[in-house]
Design a protein around this motif. Structure first.
Motif, mmCIF file in Angstrom:
data_model
loop_
_atom_site.group_PDB
_atom_site.id
_atom_site.type_symbol
_atom_site.label_atom_id
_atom_site.label_comp_id
_atom_site.label_asym_id
_atom_site.label_seq_id
_atom_site.Cartn_x
_atom_site.Cartn_y
_atom_site.Cartn_z
ATOM 1 N N LYS A 1 3.469 1.921 5.668
ATOM 2 C CA LYS A 1 2.746 0.665 5.887
ATOM 3 C C LYS A 1 1.623 0.516 4.869
ATOM 4 C CE LYS A 1 -0.359 -1.546 9.225
ATOM 5 N NZ LYS A 1 -1.047 -1.405 10.547
ATOM 6 N N VAL A 2 0.883 1.595 4.630
ATOM 7 C CA VAL A 2 -0.191 1.562 3.631
ATOM 8 C C VAL A 2 0.370 1.154 2.280
ATOM 9 C CG1 VAL A 2 -1.794 2.998 2.317
ATOM 10 C CG2 VAL A 2 -1.664 3.244 4.805
ATOM 11 N N LYS A 3 1.496 1.721 1.926
ATOM 12 C CA LYS A 3 2.110 1.417 0.634
ATOM 13 C C LYS A 3 2.521 -0.051 0.554
ATOM 14 C CE LYS A 3 5.422 3.473 -2.583
ATOM 15 N NZ LYS A 3 6.406 4.573 -2.776
ATOM 16 N N ARG A 4 3.081 -0.582 1.637
ATOM 17 C CA ARG A 4 3.485 -1.998 1.658
ATOM 18 C C ARG A 4 2.277 -2.913 1.526
ATOM 19 N NH1 ARG A 4 6.680 -0.230 5.987
ATOM 20 N NH2 ARG A 4 5.268 -1.254 7.479
ATOM 21 N N VAL A 5 1.200 -2.576 2.215
ATOM 22 C CA VAL A 5 -0.011 -3.407 2.175
ATOM 23 C C VAL A 5 -0.594 -3.455 0.768
ATOM 24 C CG1 VAL A 5 -2.414 -3.462 2.940
ATOM 25 C CG2 VAL A 5 -0.592 -3.202 4.620
ATOM 26 N N ILE A 6 -0.646 -2.307 0.108
ATOM 27 C CA ILE A 6 -1.141 -2.268 -1.265
ATOM 28 C C ILE A 6 -0.283 -3.162 -2.158
ATOM 29 C CG2 ILE A 6 -1.457 -0.799 -3.303
ATOM 30 C CD1 ILE A 6 -2.097 1.514 -1.405
ATOM 31 N N GLY A 7 1.028 -3.118 -1.936
ATOM 32 C CA GLY A 7 1.950 -3.912 -2.748
ATOM 33 C C GLY A 7 1.773 -5.411 -2.602
ATOM 34 N N LYS A 8 1.179 -5.852 -1.503
ATOM 35 C CA LYS A 8 0.948 -7.286 -1.323
ATOM 36 C C LYS A 8 -0.113 -7.806 -2.290
ATOM 37 C CE LYS A 8 2.352 -7.481 3.535
ATOM 38 N NZ LYS A 8 1.923 -7.740 4.942
ATOM 39 N N THR B 1 2.952 -3.844 -8.336
ATOM 40 C CA THR B 1 3.204 -2.612 -9.099
ATOM 41 C C THR B 1 2.485 -1.406 -8.516
ATOM 42 O OG1 THR B 1 1.338 -2.904 -10.639
ATOM 43 C CG2 THR B 1 3.417 -4.004 -11.195
ATOM 44 N N ALA B 2 1.654 -1.636 -7.502
ATOM 45 C CA ALA B 2 0.843 -0.556 -6.923
ATOM 46 C C ALA B 2 1.480 -0.023 -5.643
ATOM 47 C CB ALA B 2 -0.571 -1.063 -6.645
ATOM 48 N N PRO B 3 1.174 1.233 -5.255
ATOM 49 C CA PRO B 3 0.345 2.186 -5.990
ATOM 50 C C PRO B 3 1.042 2.662 -7.264
ATOM 51 C CG PRO B 3 1.356 3.264 -4.106
ATOM 52 C CD PRO B 3 1.678 1.818 -3.982
ATOM 53 N N HIS B 4 0.246 2.864 -8.287
ATOM 54 C CA HIS B 4 0.798 3.273 -9.569
ATOM 55 C C HIS B 4 1.079 4.767 -9.613
ATOM 56 C CE1 HIS B 4 -1.681 -0.382 -10.126
ATOM 57 N NE2 HIS B 4 -0.605 -0.774 -10.781
#
Length: 323
Positions: A226-233, A237-240
């Motif tokens: 979920k954290v990864k999806r939120v960053i992607g919003k 390209t993140a998290p790098h």
């Protein structure tokens, strides 16, 4: 300035400041002792190579936490060299072993590189409790700052109050902003706010901490996704960089952790910590053989500079070279 490379910067520091830190051989003394006392001493004295010596070498590699698969790869090459008479005695065999160990690790010797960009370079740091995750973040932030990068930290480990406090201490000490919320806050929300803030302030690098968790806790692993999806919003390209911190002292269990986290989070790099206090540093060979993921750094002490860029030849030499 182009790409920021830790490898180039740390090599320059070692050339300019040779007395600042103890040699890597000293920092890896316990693993070095295990390699030399148990693995290499029986090969001294130009002994002829026979089946017993090769069998003993294979057993000692496995006992040194190199792992069955990595050991099999190395022994396959050495047996072939012996059969072709390319290696004639135990001294030559020891040299050939050292070369093969370097080759095994060279594939994962890939320093972290941060390109210049208008958007923050986001590093998401994961791992189990006790791996040295928060301390690694603090050291990495300081090194980045010393290299001319502006840095922000996100206190995404909201389940452990001490982790937030520890990160805030690092931030205050080095004048690095830390984005945090109250204990028990949603980790994804904290990191989302941090990415927004980093973009607004023109920060070069955002390092986001996450709650330590066991790799077998599926619900918590889903939270990481979920954290990864939120960053992607905010940045597709993140998290790098998705960086796992592993405690080298846990031996083969570190490999199991890395494998499970990689399946869930598609890791892009690893840090192996606490290698100065363990005899299990041979696990790096097993990790390299199984995962093939870049080992960005190794942790070999308490000082900021003891978070070192991983270099294959230097690591192997520290374990097996010299008297």
């Amino acid at each position: 300035m182009g790409i920021f490379s830790f490898l180039k910067r740390q090599k320059t520091q070692r050339e300019q400041e040779p007395e600042v830190s103890a040699p890597l051989e000293a920092k890896l003394s316990r693993t070095r002792s295990k390699f030399r006392d148990n693995l290499l001493d029986f090969m001294l004295g130009n002994k002829p190579i026979n089946a017993d010596l090769l069998e003993e070498l294979e057993s000692q590699l496995i006992m040194a936490d190199v792992g069955i698969e990595a050991t099999a790869r190395v022994m396959s090459v050495l047996n072939r060299q012996v059969s072709r008479s390319e290696v004639g005695d135990s001294t030559a065999l020891r040299q050939a072993l050292q070369l093969e160990l370097v080759k095994l690790l060279t594939a994962v010797e890939q320093p972290l590189e941060i390109p210049d960009s208008d958007s923050p370079f986001v590093i998401l740091v994961v791992g189990v409790n006790g791996s040295g995750k928060t301390t690694t973040i603090g050291k990495l932030a300081k090194q980045l700052q010393d290299g001319g990068k502006s840095v922000m930290l996100a206190a995404g480990d909201t389940f452990r109050a001490a982790a937030v406090e520890q990160l805030q201490t690092w931030g205050e000490r080095n004048n690095v902003p830390v984005i945090s919320q109250g204990s028990g806050a949603d980790s994804a929300s904290v990191i989302f706010d941090a990415v927004q803030s980093a973009k607004a302030r023109g920060i070069d690098v955002l390092i986001a901490d996450t709650a330590g968790r066991l790799h077998t806790q599926n619900n918590l692993m889903e939270e990481l996704q979920k954290v990864k999806r939120v960053i992607g919003k905010l940045d597709p390209t993140a998290p790098h960089e998705t960086l796992i911190v592993l405690d080298g002292g846990t031996g083969q269990n570190a490999l199991n952790q890395a494998r499970q986290f990689h399946e869930t989070m598609q890791l892009t790099g690893m840090v192996v910590t606490k290698l100065d206090g363990t005899a299990k540093g041979g696990v790096i060979f097993a990790i390299a053989e199984h995962l093939g993921l870049p080992i960005r750094f190794i942790g070999v002490g308490e000082k900021v500079e003891d978070l070192e860029v991983f270099e294959a030849e230097r690591y192997v030499n520290a374990l097996v070279s010299g008297s």
